[in-house]
Design a protein around this motif. Sequence first.
Motif, PDB file in Angstrom:
ATOM      1  N   VAL A  10       0.864  -1.188   0.000  1.00  0.00           N
ATOM      2  CA  VAL A  10       0.000   0.000   0.000  1.00  0.00           C
ATOM      3  C   VAL A  10       0.897   1.234   0.000  1.00  0.00           C
ATOM      4  O   VAL A  10       1.838   1.315   0.788  1.00  0.00           O
ATOM      5  CB  VAL A  10      -0.924   0.015   1.245  1.00  0.00           C
ATOM      6  N   VAL A  11       0.628   2.157  -0.905  1.00  0.00           N
ATOM      7  CA  VAL A  11       1.414   3.392  -0.971  1.00  0.00           C
ATOM      8  C   VAL A  11       0.540   4.552  -0.521  1.00  0.00           C
ATOM      9  O   VAL A  11      -0.443   4.905  -1.165  1.00  0.00           O
ATOM     10  CB  VAL A  11       1.946   3.649  -2.395  1.00  0.00           C
ATOM     11  N   LEU A  12       0.899   5.125   0.618  1.00  0.00           N
ATOM     12  CA  LEU A  12       0.147   6.240   1.216  1.00  0.00           C
ATOM     13  C   LEU A  12       0.701   7.551   0.684  1.00  0.00           C
ATOM     14  O   LEU A  12       1.908   7.758   0.686  1.00  0.00           O
ATOM     15  CB  LEU A  12       0.420   6.255   2.718  1.00  0.00           C
ATOM     16  N   TYR A  13      -0.168   8.461   0.272  1.00  0.00           N
ATOM     17  CA  TYR A  13       0.334   9.729  -0.229  1.00  0.00           C
ATOM     18  C   TYR A  13      -0.721  10.813  -0.104  1.00  0.00           C
ATOM     19  O   TYR A  13      -1.920  10.535  -0.009  1.00  0.00           O
ATOM     20  CB  TYR A  13       0.762   9.595  -1.695  1.00  0.00           C
ATOM     21  N   ASP A  14      -0.264  12.043  -0.139  1.00  0.00           N
ATOM     22  CA  ASP A  14      -1.147  13.202  -0.152  1.00  0.00           C
ATOM     23  C   ASP A  14      -1.058  13.815  -1.549  1.00  0.00           C
ATOM     24  O   ASP A  14       0.007  14.297  -1.940  1.00  0.00           O
ATOM     25  CB  ASP A  14      -0.691  14.212   0.906  1.00  0.00           C
ATOM     26  N   PRO A  15      -2.144  13.784  -2.326  1.00  0.00           N
ATOM     27  CA  PRO A  15      -2.075  14.295  -3.699  1.00  0.00           C
ATOM     28  C   PRO A  15      -1.551  15.734  -3.765  1.00  0.00           C
ATOM     29  O   PRO A  15      -0.824  16.088  -4.692  1.00  0.00           O
ATOM     30  CB  PRO A  15      -3.525  14.227  -4.190  1.00  0.00           C
ATOM     31  N   ALA A  16      -1.915  16.549  -2.772  1.00  0.00           N
ATOM     32  CA  ALA A  16      -1.470  17.945  -2.794  1.00  0.00           C
ATOM     33  C   ALA A  16       0.048  18.024  -2.666  1.00  0.00           C
ATOM     34  O   ALA A  16       0.686  18.915  -3.218  1.00  0.00           O
ATOM     35  CB  ALA A  16      -2.139  18.724  -1.670  1.00  0.00           C
ATOM     36  N   GLU A  17       0.638  17.084  -1.924  1.00  0.00           N
ATOM     37  CA  GLU A  17       2.082  17.127  -1.703  1.00  0.00           C
ATOM     38  C   GLU A  17       2.859  16.629  -2.920  1.00  0.00           C
ATOM     39  O   GLU A  17       3.872  17.223  -3.291  1.00  0.00           O
ATOM     40  CB  GLU A  17       2.449  16.284  -0.469  1.00  0.00           C
TER      41      GLU A  17
END
Lengths: 265, 377
Positions: B181-188
Amino acid sequence: MSTLTLREAPPERLDLTGLDPARLAGLSEAEAARLAVGTSRRGLTLGDCFAISLDGSDCLRILGATDRLDRVGAGLAAGRIVVEGDVGQRLGAGMRGGTLTVSGSAGPFAGTAATGGTIRIAGDAAGSAGGAVHGAAAGLDGATLVIGGSAGDRLGDRMRAGLIVAKRAGVHAGARMIAGTIVADEIGDYPGYGMRRGTLVAARHGALLPTFVETGRQDLVVLRLLAKSLQALAPEAAALLRAPLRRYSGDLATLGKGELFAPVG
Amino acid sequence: MTAWINGQAVVRDEAVAAAAALLAGARSPVFAGLCAETAAVQAAFDLARVIGASLDPVAGSSLYADLGALASGGAMTTTPAEARGRADLVLALGAAPWASDIVTELAAEGPVRGRAAGRSRTLLALGGGGDGAVQHIAYPAGEAGLAAAIGLLRGLVAGRIAGPHPLADLAARLREALYGVVLYDPAEIGALGAEMLNGLVKDLNETTRCFALPLGDPYQGRAVAQVAAWSTGQGPRVGYGRGHPEHDPWRFDAERQAAAGEVDAALWLASLPAPLPTWIRTVPTVALLGEPKGDEARVVIGVGVPGEALGAALWHPRRAAIAWQEPRQEPRQEPQQDPQREPGSPLPGISPAAAILAELQARLAASPAPHPERASC
């Protein structure tokens, strides 16, 4: 020569899709005046905003243009549109042929999805010139786009075919390119992010991505052919292509069949 | 008091009438914020259609970083609940995941379902990392930044870049994981980074399982995207100026429109807390606020806070879906259930935003000039 003269700065964005010489040739001035160009519920028509003078020729001049005129020359198939002033977004979107010239600057997405013809912008172009709009399959798709000044970020984003010549470009020039050619005097950082195929040529460039690798100095016949084809269109760009060039291959994050050429030195 | 005009407290109906008058004469109104329960967001879309407004959620820019990537190449995503149950590897991209609770929750247990059940869960960080409270392996993003590092990782995973490399171990771990699972913040990571990440995830799915898990925005943006999808078939930045919903993320960016002087009236909807943009001060605005002070805009109307004053459908971050949330207190009487009410009389309690919007729609639809007269440029 037919002429549309903007009377004053429009109070809302106007959509000039399909206002090309061929379509106007079949209309009287009174009929043309009734064409819808507004984008609000007021239902503005061409006659509300422009003084109209039509002579059925294959050349249309748009005078007093401002950055609120969107999709100028969109879908143009033949003939000539000459704009004096600035234009808004999606200049020449989906254009198939003919020529489109702008004396000022253009908003974002100039030449998006244009498959043929030539677009010349004397001034600057905002972001994603020759680039794809949200969710679109491709940006510039076979047409020629010449930008006399600076282009914004993501020049030629997801372009599929055709040629872009610009003086300068911002970051991520040639991002997501599928194919085609971009020649610029100077491009910003991280060109070619996610590019699959295609060719970038720049006299100067910013930082390169770690997924671009140098493949040595190249003396390719195709570059000389490209220089020859550019001679009439943009002599400076042609001169750049005749200089000794170093080749970088990328973006290895994706297919990696794209390339960036920069002068040896 | 729950309603104000120019900062002066008024009865609610007076404020609603002023709001209707403000919007009725507008050429290009924009409905922004949209940080509210789905019923209110739906009512905003309905009202926008009637008066030719455009819409843009406060979550717009981060939402579009993800929607752009989704529209361009698709995505393979999972939910926090599935990640907790199944993941044997979690890669947190950048700094944002470490500011959310989800990393701590994922670190607390291993996978219990699916093919990785019984394995331990490895937590990895690329271009970020915690303060040591959660055990993880950190990899540097490099000076080209996070988006470039994602591309590099994709090249390594696919074998297009070989040889010793600081991220080679990370690429090997992703390939060997049974459920990554790859967790990310699209804004970042931005739109380009998000698209590259989706490409990485799809590449990994050629041989194993791996999913992207975007951190939601705190402003109901994901729910607004769903309301927009079922109302218009498109993203939330749509305009009804020409009667039909036109989707144009550039043109209908509310901040851009305000800066360019293209909007002449605004409706700010925030029954849940959302930062007020500065342009609200320069455009005649009706604000529907869950926590009003009264001076935020020309016309301010207090509305019920969903999940507190009223039960409402809201974004459920853990399920990554819209879910019903019960009120924390007894719901107050809703105005539309009171047809006997005398016009102009003050209403008991605070109305849901959807009721105010429906009232505005009724007033504006009945107004003699729903399509104001044409004026030349």
